[in-house]
Design a protein around this motif. Structure first.
Motif, PDB file in Angstrom:
ATOM      1  N   THR A   1      74.329  64.408  82.917  1.00  0.00           N
ATOM      2  CA  THR A   1      73.291  63.451  83.289  1.00  0.00           C
ATOM      3  C   THR A   1      71.971  63.899  82.675  1.00  0.00           C
ATOM      4  O   THR A   1      71.604  65.073  82.768  1.00  0.00           O
ATOM      5  CB  THR A   1      73.142  63.363  84.822  1.00  0.00           C
ATOM      6  N   ALA A   2      71.287  62.966  82.037  1.00  0.00           N
ATOM      7  CA  ALA A   2      69.996  63.252  81.415  1.00  0.00           C
ATOM      8  C   ALA A   2      69.040  62.114  81.765  1.00  0.00           C
ATOM      9  O   ALA A   2      69.437  61.113  82.379  1.00  0.00           O
ATOM     10  CB  ALA A   2      70.158  63.398  79.910  1.00  0.00           C
ATOM     11  N   TYR A   3      67.788  62.265  81.359  1.00  0.00           N
ATOM     12  CA  TYR A   3      66.761  61.294  81.719  1.00  0.00           C
ATOM     13  C   TYR A   3      65.914  60.945  80.509  1.00  0.00           C
ATOM     14  O   TYR A   3      65.651  61.793  79.651  1.00  0.00           O
ATOM     15  CB  TYR A   3      65.868  61.854  82.835  1.00  0.00           C
ATOM     16  N   ALA A   4      65.482  59.694  80.452  1.00  0.00           N
ATOM     17  CA  ALA A   4      64.608  59.223  79.378  1.00  0.00           C
ATOM     18  C   ALA A   4      63.502  58.377  79.987  1.00  0.00           C
ATOM     19  O   ALA A   4      63.704  57.679  80.981  1.00  0.00           O
ATOM     20  CB  ALA A   4      65.404  58.395  78.369  1.00  0.00           C
ATOM     21  N   VAL A   5      62.333  58.448  79.367  1.00  0.00           N
ATOM     22  CA  VAL A   5      61.207  57.595  79.771  1.00  0.00           C
ATOM     23  C   VAL A   5      61.437  56.227  79.149  1.00  0.00           C
ATOM     24  O   VAL A   5      61.849  56.113  77.993  1.00  0.00           O
ATOM     25  CB  VAL A   5      59.877  58.198  79.278  1.00  0.00           C
TER      26      VAL A   5
ATOM     27  N   ILE B   1      73.010  54.066  79.653  1.00  0.00           N
ATOM     28  CA  ILE B   1      72.027  53.988  80.730  1.00  0.00           C
ATOM     29  C   ILE B   1      72.767  53.587  81.992  1.00  0.00           C
ATOM     30  O   ILE B   1      73.324  52.499  82.082  1.00  0.00           O
ATOM     31  CB  ILE B   1      70.911  52.970  80.415  1.00  0.00           C
ATOM     32  N   GLY B   2      72.797  54.502  82.965  1.00  0.00           N
ATOM     33  CA  GLY B   2      73.481  54.238  84.227  1.00  0.00           C
ATOM     34  C   GLY B   2      72.619  53.425  85.174  1.00  0.00           C
ATOM     35  O   GLY B   2      73.109  52.549  85.872  1.00  0.00           O
ATOM     36  N   SER B   3      71.333  53.729  85.182  1.00  0.00           N
ATOM     37  CA  SER B   3      70.398  52.989  86.028  1.00  0.00           C
ATOM     38  C   SER B   3      68.982  53.270  85.559  1.00  0.00           C
ATOM     39  O   SER B   3      68.744  54.178  84.760  1.00  0.00           O
ATOM     40  CB  SER B   3      70.559  53.395  87.502  1.00  0.00           C
ATOM     41  N   ILE B   4      68.063  52.468  86.050  1.00  0.00           N
ATOM     42  CA  ILE B   4      66.637  52.679  85.819  1.00  0.00           C
ATOM     43  C   ILE B   4      66.012  52.828  87.195  1.00  0.00           C
ATOM     44  O   ILE B   4      66.212  51.980  88.069  1.00  0.00           O
ATOM     45  CB  ILE B   4      66.003  51.522  85.033  1.00  0.00           C
ATOM     46  N   VAL B   5      65.312  53.939  87.398  1.00  0.00           N
ATOM     47  CA  VAL B   5      64.738  54.251  88.702  1.00  0.00           C
ATOM     48  C   VAL B   5      63.235  54.503  88.562  1.00  0.00           C
ATOM     49  O   VAL B   5      62.737  54.731  87.464  1.00  0.00           O
ATOM     50  CB  VAL B   5      65.417  55.490  89.338  1.00  0.00           C
ATOM     51  N   THR B   6      62.540  54.463  89.680  1.00  0.00           N
ATOM     52  CA  THR B   6      61.145  54.874  89.710  1.00  0.00           C
ATOM     53  C   THR B   6      61.115  56.297  90.253  1.00  0.00           C
ATOM     54  O   THR B   6      61.516  56.537  91.389  1.00  0.00           O
ATOM     55  CB  THR B   6      60.302  53.933  90.592  1.00  0.00           C
ATOM     56  N   ALA B   7      60.700  57.226  89.400  1.00  0.00           N
ATOM     57  CA  ALA B   7      60.649  58.638  89.783  1.00  0.00           C
ATOM     58  C   ALA B   7      59.231  59.003  90.201  1.00  0.00           C
ATOM     59  O   ALA B   7      58.265  58.561  89.593  1.00  0.00           O
ATOM     60  CB  ALA B   7      61.084  59.507  88.609  1.00  0.00           C
ATOM     61  N   THR B   8      59.121  59.795  91.249  1.00  0.00           N
ATOM     62  CA  THR B   8      57.828  60.270  91.727  1.00  0.00           C
ATOM     63  C   THR B   8      57.729  61.761  91.456  1.00  0.00           C
ATOM     64  O   THR B   8      58.661  62.506  91.714  1.00  0.00           O
ATOM     65  CB  THR B   8      57.675  60.011  93.238  1.00  0.00           C
ATOM     66  N   GLY B   9      56.603  62.168  90.913  1.00  0.00           N
ATOM     67  CA  GLY B   9      56.373  63.581  90.618  1.00  0.00           C
ATOM     68  C   GLY B   9      54.883  63.831  90.558  1.00  0.00           C
ATOM     69  O   GLY B   9      54.098  63.099  91.157  1.00  0.00           O
ATOM     70  N   THR B  10      54.497  64.861  89.809  1.00  0.00           N
ATOM     71  CA  THR B  10      53.078  65.144  89.629  1.00  0.00           C
ATOM     72  C   THR B  10      52.731  65.038  88.150  1.00  0.00           C
ATOM     73  O   THR B  10      53.616  65.115  87.290  1.00  0.00           O
ATOM     74  CB  THR B  10      52.697  66.543  90.133  1.00  0.00           C
TER      75      THR B  10
ATOM     76  N   ALA C   1      74.034  58.710  81.210  1.00  0.00           N
ATOM     77  CA  ALA C   1      75.287  59.445  81.133  1.00  0.00           C
ATOM     78  C   ALA C   1      75.318  59.952  79.695  1.00  0.00           C
ATOM     79  O   ALA C   1      75.580  59.196  78.759  1.00  0.00           O
ATOM     80  CB  ALA C   1      76.465  58.539  81.426  1.00  0.00           C
ATOM     81  N   ALA C   2      74.927  61.227  79.516  1.00  0.00           N
ATOM     82  CA  ALA C   2      74.800  61.782  78.170  1.00  0.00           C
ATOM     83  C   ALA C   2      74.855  63.302  78.235  1.00  0.00           C
ATOM     84  O   ALA C   2      74.408  63.891  79.210  1.00  0.00           O
ATOM     85  CB  ALA C   2      73.481  61.337  77.554  1.00  0.00           C
ATOM     86  N   ARG C   3      75.363  63.918  77.191  1.00  0.00           N
ATOM     87  CA  ARG C   3      75.394  65.382  77.086  1.00  0.00           C
ATOM     88  C   ARG C   3      74.291  65.810  76.133  1.00  0.00           C
ATOM     89  O   ARG C   3      74.536  66.084  74.972  1.00  0.00           O
ATOM     90  CB  ARG C   3      76.735  65.862  76.571  1.00  0.00           C
ATOM     91  N   LEU C   4      73.069  65.849  76.627  1.00  0.00           N
ATOM     92  CA  LEU C   4      71.969  66.338  75.813  1.00  0.00           C
ATOM     93  C   LEU C   4      71.949  67.858  75.867  1.00  0.00           C
ATOM     94  O   LEU C   4      72.572  68.474  76.730  1.00  0.00           O
ATOM     95  CB  LEU C   4      70.640  65.774  76.311  1.00  0.00           C
ATOM     96  N   GLU C   5      71.218  68.448  74.949  1.00  0.00           N
ATOM     97  CA  GLU C   5      71.109  69.892  74.861  1.00  0.00           C
ATOM     98  C   GLU C   5      69.641  70.289  74.952  1.00  0.00           C
ATOM     99  O   GLU C   5      68.762  69.480  74.625  1.00  0.00           O
ATOM    100  CB  GLU C   5      71.684  70.389  73.525  1.00  0.00           C
ATOM    101  N   PRO C   6      69.344  71.514  75.376  1.00  0.00           N
ATOM    102  CA  PRO C   6      67.952  71.978  75.335  1.00  0.00           C
ATOM    103  C   PRO C   6      67.401  71.777  73.920  1.00  0.00           C
ATOM    104  O   PRO C   6      68.082  72.028  72.935  1.00  0.00           O
ATOM    105  CB  PRO C   6      68.064  73.462  75.686  1.00  0.00           C
ATOM    106  N   GLY C   7      66.197  71.267  73.845  1.00  0.00           N
ATOM    107  CA  GLY C   7      65.580  70.955  72.557  1.00  0.00           C
ATOM    108  C   GLY C   7      65.659  69.482  72.209  1.00  0.00           C
ATOM    109  O   GLY C   7      64.996  69.018  71.279  1.00  0.00           O
TER     110      GLY C   7
END
Length: 96
Positions: free
Chosen positions: A66-70, A8-17, A33-39
């Motif tokens: 770079t990937a993202y997690a909730v 985990i590089g950082s925790i941010v507040t993301a804005t979207g819809t 910081a991760a090499r995730l794959e589609p799926g």
């Protein structure tokens, strides 16, 4: 989802819809910081003791490392809300 190391590089507040694309939402998101794959979306991010510390949901299209997690603070209220719901039978979704 394959087992891959992540940090985990950082925790941010993301804005979207929201899922309908109509209402703005803000969520706490872990930048990985991760090499995730589609799926891999929906897969758990676990720590060394096996506790879930996030759920993967996206890969940065500009940087595949770079990937993202909730975060759990986003997940726990949603999971608790679902406890009182009536199960929906499988099948075709009704048209709106």
């Amino acid at each position: 989802m394959a087992r891959r190391p992540a940090r985990i590089g950082s925790i941010v507040t993301a804005t979207g819809t929201d899922i309908t694309g109509r209402r703005p939402v803000r969520r706490r998101v872990e930048v990985l910081a991760a090499r995730l794959e589609p799926g891999d979306s929906g897969g758990p991010l676990v720590n060394a003791t096996g506790s879930v510390i996030g759920v993967a949901f996206a890969i940065d299209p500009a940087d595949r490392g770079t990937a993202y997690a909730v975060t759990p603070s986003e997940l726990i209220p949603v999971l608790a809300e679902g406890r009182d719901r009536v199960p929906v039978p499988p099948g075709r979704c009704p048209a709106r």
